[in-house]
Design a protein around this motif. Structure first.
Motif, PDB file in Angstrom:
ATOM      1  N   GLY A  38      -5.657 -16.957  24.174  1.00 33.70           N
ATOM      2  CA  GLY A  38      -4.943 -17.034  22.909  1.00 33.70           C
ATOM      3  C   GLY A  38      -5.750 -17.628  21.773  1.00 33.70           C
ATOM      4  N   ARG A  39      -6.543 -18.648  22.062  1.00 34.63           N
ATOM      5  CA  ARG A  39      -7.366 -19.271  21.022  1.00 34.63           C
ATOM      6  C   ARG A  39      -8.355 -18.250  20.444  1.00 34.63           C
ATOM      7  N   GLU A  40      -9.016 -17.518  21.327  1.00 35.27           N
ATOM      8  CA  GLU A  40      -9.968 -16.495  20.878  1.00 35.27           C
ATOM      9  C   GLU A  40      -9.252 -15.390  20.091  1.00 35.27           C
ATOM     10  N   ALA A  41      -8.059 -15.040  20.507  1.00 31.89           N
ATOM     11  CA  ALA A  41      -7.283 -14.010  19.810  1.00 31.89           C
ATOM     12  C   ALA A  41      -7.000 -14.422  18.368  1.00 31.89           C
ATOM     13  N   LEU A  42      -6.553 -15.663  18.170  1.00 30.25           N
ATOM     14  CA  LEU A  42      -6.252 -16.130  16.817  1.00 30.25           C
ATOM     15  C   LEU A  42      -7.505 -16.182  15.955  1.00 30.25           C
ATOM     16  N   LYS A  44     -10.106 -14.198  16.214  1.00 29.82           N
ATOM     17  CA  LYS A  44     -10.438 -12.806  15.861  1.00 29.82           C
ATOM     18  C   LYS A  44      -9.466 -12.257  14.814  1.00 29.82           C
ATOM     19  N   LEU A  45      -8.195 -12.590  14.953  1.00 30.65           N
ATOM     20  CA  LEU A  45      -7.202 -12.115  13.986  1.00 30.65           C
ATOM     21  C   LEU A  45      -7.474 -12.647  12.586  1.00 30.65           C
ATOM     22  N   ARG A  46      -7.987 -13.861  12.506  1.00 25.80           N
ATOM     23  CA  ARG A  46      -8.284 -14.455  11.196  1.00 25.80           C
ATOM     24  C   ARG A  46      -9.622 -13.970  10.636  1.00 25.80           C
ATOM     25  N   ALA A  47     -10.471 -13.420  11.506  1.00 25.21           N
ATOM     26  CA  ALA A  47     -11.814 -12.995  11.087  1.00 25.21           C
ATOM     27  C   ALA A  47     -11.878 -11.539  10.631  1.00 25.21           C
ATOM     28  N   GLU A  48     -10.998 -10.683  11.150  1.00 27.94           N
ATOM     29  CA  GLU A  48     -11.043  -9.269  10.782  1.00 27.94           C
ATOM     30  C   GLU A  48      -9.653  -8.660  10.883  1.00 27.94           C
ATOM     31  N   PRO A  49      -9.420  -7.580  10.148  1.00 26.66           N
ATOM     32  CA  PRO A  49      -8.089  -6.961  10.170  1.00 26.66           C
ATOM     33  C   PRO A  49      -7.867  -6.101  11.422  1.00 26.66           C
ATOM     34  N   PHE A  50      -6.673  -6.199  11.966  1.00 25.53           N
ATOM     35  CA  PHE A  50      -6.263  -5.372  13.100  1.00 25.53           C
ATOM     36  C   PHE A  50      -4.955  -4.677  12.744  1.00 25.53           C
TER      37      PHE A  50
END
Length: 146
Positions: A38-42, A44-50
């Motif tokens: 989950g930490r890695e997911a957040l 990535k979500l803040r770094a690029e658009p999905f």
């Protein structure tokens, strides 16, 4: 397949599950990125658009429930559809995910045809939302000088 490929974040602590989801997404022409917790997911979500997040419930560091709460609590992320994919099939888990803001819930092992349908449904809603946001920005920019 959806009208254009989506960029999907696959979040699962099990490498086999990530690989299966990635293969299914590739067959449909979608791009994907992976996160194993989950930490890695957040991050990535803040770094690029999905366009969509496929999120497991049971994970180390931050579980899927906590990730879902943080996504829904973030004005920059809450518009990204989240499909929960979990081995937990009990009704309480499904209800909790939906109440926390998940757009859908699929049990593992997932059915690729059902996954495709759910992704396409979420993409349609997301793209309409994105179009509406862009129109609001366009209208707003006409009345507010830069």
């Amino acid at each position: 397949m959806a009208e254009s490929p989506a960029h999907v974040l696959v979040v699962d602590d099990d490498p086999i599950n990530r690989a299966l989801l990635a293969k299914s997404l590739e067959r449909e022409g979608h791009r994907h990125a992976m996160a194993e917790n989950g930490r890695e997911a957040l991050e990535k979500l803040r770094a690029e658009p999905f366009d969509i997040v496929l999120l497991d419930v049971l994970m180390p560091e931050l579980d899927g429930y906590e990730v879902l709460q943080r996504i829904e609590g973030d004005p920059e992320l809450r518009h990204v559809p989240v499909i929960m994919i979990s081995a937990l099939e009990d009704l309480d888990s499904v209800v909790r995910c939906i109440e926390l803001g998940a757009d859908d819930y699929l049990p593992k092992p997932f059915d690729p045809v059902l996954l495709r349908a759910r992704i396409n449904g979420c993409l349609t809603k997301k793209r309409l939302h994105d179009l509406e946001r862009q129109r609001v920005r366009d209208v707003f920019s006409r009345f507010v000088p830069e």
